[in-house]
Design a protein around this motif. Structure first.
Motif, short mmCIF file in Angstrom:
data_model
loop_
_atom_site.label_atom_id
_atom_site.label_comp_id
_atom_site.label_asym_id
_atom_site.label_seq_id
_atom_site.Cartn_x
_atom_site.Cartn_y
_atom_site.Cartn_z
N ALA A 52 53.16 17.91 1.66
CA ALA A 52 54.47 18.54 1.55
C ALA A 52 55.38 17.72 0.67
O ALA A 52 55.21 16.50 0.53
N ARG A 53 56.36 18.42 0.11
CA ARG A 53 57.35 17.77 -0.75
C ARG A 53 58.72 18.37 -0.44
O ARG A 53 58.84 19.57 -0.23
N LEU A 54 59.72 17.53 -0.44
CA LEU A 54 61.09 17.98 -0.21
C LEU A 54 61.65 18.54 -1.51
O LEU A 54 61.62 17.88 -2.54
N GLY A 55 62.15 19.77 -1.42
CA GLY A 55 62.77 20.41 -2.58
C GLY A 55 64.15 20.91 -2.22
O GLY A 55 64.64 20.65 -1.11
N LEU A 100 49.13 20.23 -10.44
CA LEU A 100 49.48 20.83 -9.15
C LEU A 100 50.99 20.75 -8.92
O LEU A 100 51.63 21.72 -8.54
N ALA A 101 51.58 19.58 -9.18
CA ALA A 101 53.02 19.41 -8.98
C ALA A 101 53.82 20.35 -9.88
O ALA A 101 54.85 20.90 -9.46
N ALA A 102 53.37 20.56 -11.12
CA ALA A 102 54.07 21.46 -12.02
C ALA A 102 53.99 22.90 -11.52
O ALA A 102 54.99 23.63 -11.55
N ALA A 103 52.81 23.31 -11.05
CA ALA A 103 52.66 24.67 -10.52
C ALA A 103 53.53 24.84 -9.28
O ALA A 103 54.17 25.88 -9.09
N PHE A 104 53.58 23.84 -8.46
CA PHE A 104 54.38 23.87 -7.22
C PHE A 104 55.86 23.96 -7.55
O PHE A 104 56.61 24.73 -6.94
N ALA A 105 56.33 23.19 -8.53
CA ALA A 105 57.74 23.18 -8.91
C ALA A 105 58.16 24.52 -9.52
O ALA A 105 59.32 24.89 -9.43
N ALA A 106 57.21 25.24 -10.10
CA ALA A 106 57.53 26.52 -10.75
C ALA A 106 57.65 27.67 -9.75
O ALA A 106 58.05 28.77 -10.13
N LEU A 107 57.34 27.44 -8.49
CA LEU A 107 57.40 28.51 -7.49
C LEU A 107 58.83 28.91 -7.18
O LEU A 107 59.73 28.13 -7.15
N ASP A 111 65.14 23.72 -1.36
CA ASP A 111 65.15 24.66 -0.22
C ASP A 111 64.42 24.09 1.00
O ASP A 111 63.96 24.83 1.85
N GLY A 112 64.30 22.76 1.08
CA GLY A 112 63.67 22.12 2.24
C GLY A 112 62.24 21.71 1.94
O GLY A 112 61.78 21.74 0.81
N TRP A 113 61.55 21.32 3.00
CA TRP A 113 60.16 20.87 2.87
C TRP A 113 59.26 22.08 2.65
O TRP A 113 59.35 23.08 3.36
N ARG A 114 58.38 21.98 1.63
CA ARG A 114 57.39 23.02 1.36
C ARG A 114 56.03 22.35 1.22
O ARG A 114 55.95 21.20 0.80
N GLY A 115 54.98 23.10 1.56
CA GLY A 115 53.66 22.52 1.56
C GLY A 115 52.67 23.20 0.65
O GLY A 115 52.85 24.36 0.27
N VAL A 116 51.62 22.45 0.32
CA VAL A 116 50.48 22.96 -0.43
C VAL A 116 49.23 22.75 0.40
O VAL A 116 49.02 21.67 0.95
N LEU A 117 48.43 23.79 0.53
CA LEU A 117 47.17 23.77 1.27
C LEU A 117 46.06 23.65 0.24
O LEU A 117 45.93 24.52 -0.63
N ILE A 118 45.27 22.59 0.31
CA ILE A 118 44.19 22.36 -0.65
C ILE A 118 42.86 22.57 0.06
O ILE A 118 42.50 21.81 0.96
N GLN A 119 42.15 23.63 -0.33
CA GLN A 119 40.87 23.96 0.27
C GLN A 119 39.75 23.69 -0.72
O GLN A 119 39.98 23.63 -1.92
N GLY A 120 38.55 23.57 -0.21
CA GLY A 120 37.39 23.37 -1.06
C GLY A 120 36.28 22.75 -0.25
O GLY A 120 36.50 22.25 0.85
N PRO A 121 35.07 22.77 -0.81
CA PRO A 121 33.93 22.21 -0.07
C PRO A 121 34.06 20.71 0.12
O PRO A 121 34.78 20.02 -0.60
#
Length: 146
Positions: free
Chosen positions: A13-16, A139-146, A18-28
């Protein structure tokens, strides 16, 4: 009825603004989820859960938390399971904004926008190869663009 579901995933998670938001990283297993998480943590992100994440929907949002047995712990390949030091920020809960599928398959250069759905709630989805040194920055750039 929505329920808490364990997923094989690492969450940060990262504080932005609009508050704390998270990224879920899935994979084998072995794809590099925890390695990517370590690089994100070095850039100021906070660990929510490593390897397993409890996910549920509530009021049109997805939330994530660690299973109690692994809260504050992380598996570091080649080192073992570690309890994170008190100086490392840990979040007990995060509202998810991004789902990442970590893969070592070729990645599209300019992918179409995609969504990941869980328990009737959709969030932005991204496929990412976690191995390049710049994966955390992408990932951080994609997250910041949300």
């Amino acid at each position: 009825m929505n329920r808490i579901q364990p997923l094989h995933a690492t969450t940060l998670a990262r504080l932005g603004p609009d508050g704390w938001r998270g990224v879920l990283i899935q994979g084998p297993s072995g794809v590099g989820k925890s390695d990517l998480a370590l690089r994100l943590m070095a850039c100021g992100w906070s660990l929510v859960a490593d390897d397993w994440t409890l996910v549920w929907a509530s009021a049109g949002h997805l939330y994530a938390a660690p299973p109690p047995s692994i809260a504050g712990r992380m598996e570091v390949r080649g080192v073992g399971v570690m309890t994170l030091p008190a100086s490392q920020p840990i979040r007990p809960l995060a509202r998810l904004s991004l789902a990442v599928t970590a893969t070592q398959d070729p990645i599209e250069r300019l992918p179409e926008p995609a969504l990941w759905r869980h328990q009737g709630v959709a969030i932005t989805h991204l496929k990412l190869d976690p191995r390049p040194a710049s994966a955390n920055l992408a990932l951080a750039a994609a997250f910041a663009a949300l």
